[in-house]
Write a protein that holds these residues in place. Structure first.
Motif, PDB file in Angstrom:
ATOM      1  N   LEU A  14      12.021  -2.521  -5.151  1.00  0.00           N
ATOM      2  CA  LEU A  14      11.765  -3.222  -3.889  1.00  0.00           C
ATOM      3  C   LEU A  14      11.245  -2.246  -2.836  1.00  0.00           C
ATOM      4  O   LEU A  14      10.295  -2.549  -2.112  1.00  0.00           O
ATOM      5  CB  LEU A  14      13.026  -3.938  -3.405  1.00  0.00           C
ATOM      6  CG  LEU A  14      12.882  -4.822  -2.193  1.00  0.00           C
ATOM      7  CD1 LEU A  14      11.860  -5.940  -2.431  1.00  0.00           C
ATOM      8  CD2 LEU A  14      14.238  -5.420  -1.812  1.00  0.00           C
ATOM      9  N   ARG A  15      11.844  -1.071  -2.762  1.00  0.00           N
ATOM     10  CA  ARG A  15      11.386  -0.047  -1.815  1.00  0.00           C
ATOM     11  C   ARG A  15       9.939   0.354  -2.130  1.00  0.00           C
ATOM     12  O   ARG A  15       9.105   0.486  -1.233  1.00  0.00           O
ATOM     13  CB  ARG A  15      12.304   1.171  -1.882  1.00  0.00           C
ATOM     14  CG  ARG A  15      11.780   2.413  -1.182  1.00  0.00           C
ATOM     15  CD  ARG A  15      11.724   2.260   0.299  1.00  0.00           C
ATOM     16  NE  ARG A  15      13.044   2.506   0.819  1.00  0.00           N
ATOM     17  CZ  ARG A  15      13.305   2.672   2.094  1.00  0.00           C
ATOM     18  NH1 ARG A  15      12.343   2.622   2.974  1.00  0.00           N
ATOM     19  NH2 ARG A  15      14.515   2.867   2.514  1.00  0.00           N
ATOM     20  N   HIS A  22       2.941  -1.411   2.877  1.00  0.00           N
ATOM     21  CA  HIS A  22       3.080  -0.909   4.249  1.00  0.00           C
ATOM     22  C   HIS A  22       3.911  -1.818   5.150  1.00  0.00           C
ATOM     23  O   HIS A  22       3.516  -2.126   6.279  1.00  0.00           O
ATOM     24  CB  HIS A  22       1.716  -0.646   4.884  1.00  0.00           C
ATOM     25  CG  HIS A  22       0.842   0.227   4.062  1.00  0.00           C
ATOM     26  ND1 HIS A  22       1.099   1.559   3.839  1.00  0.00           N
ATOM     27  CD2 HIS A  22      -0.282  -0.053   3.365  1.00  0.00           C
ATOM     28  CE1 HIS A  22       0.175   2.064   3.059  1.00  0.00           C
ATOM     29  NE2 HIS A  22      -0.679   1.105   2.745  1.00  0.00           N
ATOM     30  N   VAL A  23       5.077  -2.241   4.657  1.00  0.00           N
ATOM     31  CA  VAL A  23       6.012  -3.001   5.495  1.00  0.00           C
ATOM     32  C   VAL A  23       6.747  -1.995   6.372  1.00  0.00           C
ATOM     33  O   VAL A  23       7.330  -1.038   5.864  1.00  0.00           O
ATOM     34  CB  VAL A  23       7.017  -3.802   4.635  1.00  0.00           C
ATOM     35  CG1 VAL A  23       8.051  -4.479   5.513  1.00  0.00           C
ATOM     36  CG2 VAL A  23       6.283  -4.828   3.792  1.00  0.00           C
ATOM     37  N   PRO A  24       6.713  -2.166   7.692  1.00  0.00           N
ATOM     38  CA  PRO A  24       7.366  -1.194   8.573  1.00  0.00           C
ATOM     39  C   PRO A  24       8.889  -1.260   8.462  1.00  0.00           C
ATOM     40  O   PRO A  24       9.467  -2.306   8.164  1.00  0.00           O
ATOM     41  CB  PRO A  24       6.905  -1.621   9.974  1.00  0.00           C
ATOM     42  CG  PRO A  24       6.540  -3.050   9.847  1.00  0.00           C
ATOM     43  CD  PRO A  24       6.076  -3.253   8.432  1.00  0.00           C
ATOM     44  N   GLY A  25       9.515  -0.125   8.703  1.00  0.00           N
ATOM     45  CA  GLY A  25      10.969  -0.040   8.702  1.00  0.00           C
ATOM     46  C   GLY A  25      11.428   1.300   8.152  1.00  0.00           C
ATOM     47  O   GLY A  25      10.838   1.823   7.216  1.00  0.00           O
ATOM     48  N   SER A  33      14.000  -7.099   6.311  1.00  0.00           N
ATOM     49  CA  SER A  33      14.065  -7.960   7.489  1.00  0.00           C
ATOM     50  C   SER A  33      12.661  -8.219   8.057  1.00  0.00           C
ATOM     51  O   SER A  33      12.314  -9.356   8.385  1.00  0.00           O
ATOM     52  CB  SER A  33      14.953  -7.312   8.547  1.00  0.00           C
ATOM     53  OG  SER A  33      15.017  -8.103   9.705  1.00  0.00           O
ATOM     54  N   ASN A  34      11.862  -7.171   8.151  1.00  0.00           N
ATOM     55  CA  ASN A  34      10.493  -7.326   8.661  1.00  0.00           C
ATOM     56  C   ASN A  34       9.644  -8.185   7.737  1.00  0.00           C
ATOM     57  O   ASN A  34       8.844  -9.011   8.199  1.00  0.00           O
ATOM     58  CB  ASN A  34       9.838  -5.959   8.856  1.00  0.00           C
ATOM     59  CG  ASN A  34      10.407  -5.195  10.022  1.00  0.00           C
ATOM     60  OD1 ASN A  34      10.874  -5.788  10.984  1.00  0.00           O
ATOM     61  ND2 ASN A  34      10.390  -3.880   9.937  1.00  0.00           N
ATOM     62  N   LEU A  54       1.885  -9.891  -2.606  1.00  0.00           N
ATOM     63  CA  LEU A  54       1.903  -9.677  -4.059  1.00  0.00           C
ATOM     64  C   LEU A  54       0.507  -9.360  -4.585  1.00  0.00           C
ATOM     65  O   LEU A  54       0.338  -8.484  -5.446  1.00  0.00           O
ATOM     66  CB  LEU A  54       2.483 -10.895  -4.779  1.00  0.00           C
ATOM     67  CG  LEU A  54       3.993 -11.062  -4.687  1.00  0.00           C
ATOM     68  CD1 LEU A  54       4.419 -12.383  -5.302  1.00  0.00           C
ATOM     69  CD2 LEU A  54       4.707  -9.905  -5.365  1.00  0.00           C
ATOM     70  N   GLN A  55      -0.496 -10.035  -4.066  1.00  0.00           N
ATOM     71  CA  GLN A  55      -1.870  -9.745  -4.470  1.00  0.00           C
ATOM     72  C   GLN A  55      -2.279  -8.331  -4.040  1.00  0.00           C
ATOM     73  O   GLN A  55      -2.947  -7.611  -4.791  1.00  0.00           O
ATOM     74  CB  GLN A  55      -2.843 -10.775  -3.885  1.00  0.00           C
ATOM     75  CG  GLN A  55      -2.718 -12.147  -4.492  1.00  0.00           C
ATOM     76  CD  GLN A  55      -3.131 -12.181  -5.958  1.00  0.00           C
ATOM     77  OE1 GLN A  55      -3.818 -11.316  -6.465  1.00  0.00           O
ATOM     78  NE2 GLN A  55      -2.689 -13.209  -6.652  1.00  0.00           N
ATOM     79  N   LYS A  56      -1.881  -7.949  -2.844  1.00  0.00           N
ATOM     80  CA  LYS A  56      -2.179  -6.607  -2.350  1.00  0.00           C
ATOM     81  C   LYS A  56      -1.503  -5.555  -3.232  1.00  0.00           C
ATOM     82  O   LYS A  56      -2.100  -4.531  -3.576  1.00  0.00           O
ATOM     83  CB  LYS A  56      -1.698  -6.478  -0.902  1.00  0.00           C
ATOM     84  CG  LYS A  56      -2.011  -5.172  -0.238  1.00  0.00           C
ATOM     85  CD  LYS A  56      -1.547  -5.206   1.217  1.00  0.00           C
ATOM     86  CE  LYS A  56      -1.803  -3.912   1.927  1.00  0.00           C
ATOM     87  NZ  LYS A  56      -1.341  -3.946   3.318  1.00  0.00           N
ATOM     88  N   PHE A  57      -0.262  -5.812  -3.622  1.00  0.00           N
ATOM     89  CA  PHE A  57       0.481  -4.900  -4.484  1.00  0.00           C
ATOM     90  C   PHE A  57      -0.172  -4.800  -5.857  1.00  0.00           C
ATOM     91  O   PHE A  57      -0.301  -3.714  -6.419  1.00  0.00           O
ATOM     92  CB  PHE A  57       1.933  -5.370  -4.604  1.00  0.00           C
ATOM     93  CG  PHE A  57       2.828  -4.426  -5.354  1.00  0.00           C
ATOM     94  CD1 PHE A  57       3.007  -3.125  -4.928  1.00  0.00           C
ATOM     95  CD2 PHE A  57       3.512  -4.852  -6.465  1.00  0.00           C
ATOM     96  CE1 PHE A  57       3.844  -2.253  -5.609  1.00  0.00           C
ATOM     97  CE2 PHE A  57       4.355  -3.992  -7.160  1.00  0.00           C
ATOM     98  CZ  PHE A  57       4.519  -2.687  -6.722  1.00  0.00           C
ATOM     99  N   LYS A  58      -0.612  -5.930  -6.373  1.00  0.00           N
ATOM    100  CA  LYS A  58      -1.304  -5.941  -7.663  1.00  0.00           C
ATOM    101  C   LYS A  58      -2.573  -5.087  -7.580  1.00  0.00           C
ATOM    102  O   LYS A  58      -2.862  -4.294  -8.479  1.00  0.00           O
ATOM    103  CB  LYS A  58      -1.653  -7.376  -8.053  1.00  0.00           C
ATOM    104  CG  LYS A  58      -2.348  -7.500  -9.385  1.00  0.00           C
ATOM    105  CD  LYS A  58      -2.671  -8.956  -9.690  1.00  0.00           C
ATOM    106  CE  LYS A  58      -3.449  -9.103 -10.980  1.00  0.00           C
ATOM    107  NZ  LYS A  58      -3.808 -10.486 -11.262  1.00  0.00           N
TER     108      LYS A  58
END
Length: 85
Positions: A14-15, A22-25, A33-34, A54-58
């Motif tokens: 998950l991390r 690029h999820v901030p936190g 949470s973000n 998910l598409q961006k991660f792929k």
């Protein structure tokens, strides 16, 4: 999740996902949470945000594979099964 090892592995994945898109936190809890706030923000809910991530991660994983930075085995363990088709 009953197994501590499995729980730890899921948190690592998950991390990795949050960092790749690029999820901030500063902490995993902050990132989660973000991420959820973007999906279910009361003022402007955006359920498509999760699919877009998910598409961006792929795409990120495909780029790493194309650049020979990651092996297929690493990518298959990180992607949800719905992307393996």
């Amino acid at each position: 999740i009953p197994s501590k090892g499995t729980k730890k592995e899921y948190l690592i994945r998950l991390r990795y996902f949050f960092d790749a898109i690029h999820v901030p936190g500063k902490t995993l809890a902050d990132q989660a949470s973000n991420f959820l706030y973007q999906i279910a923000a009361a003022a402007n809910p955006n359920p498509k945000y999760g699919q877009d991530c998910l598409q961006k991660f792929k795409g990120y994983l495909k780029e790493r594979f194309d650049n020979r930075e990651a092996a297929v085995s690493k990518i298959t363990c990180l992607l949800p099964s719905c992307f393996m088709k």
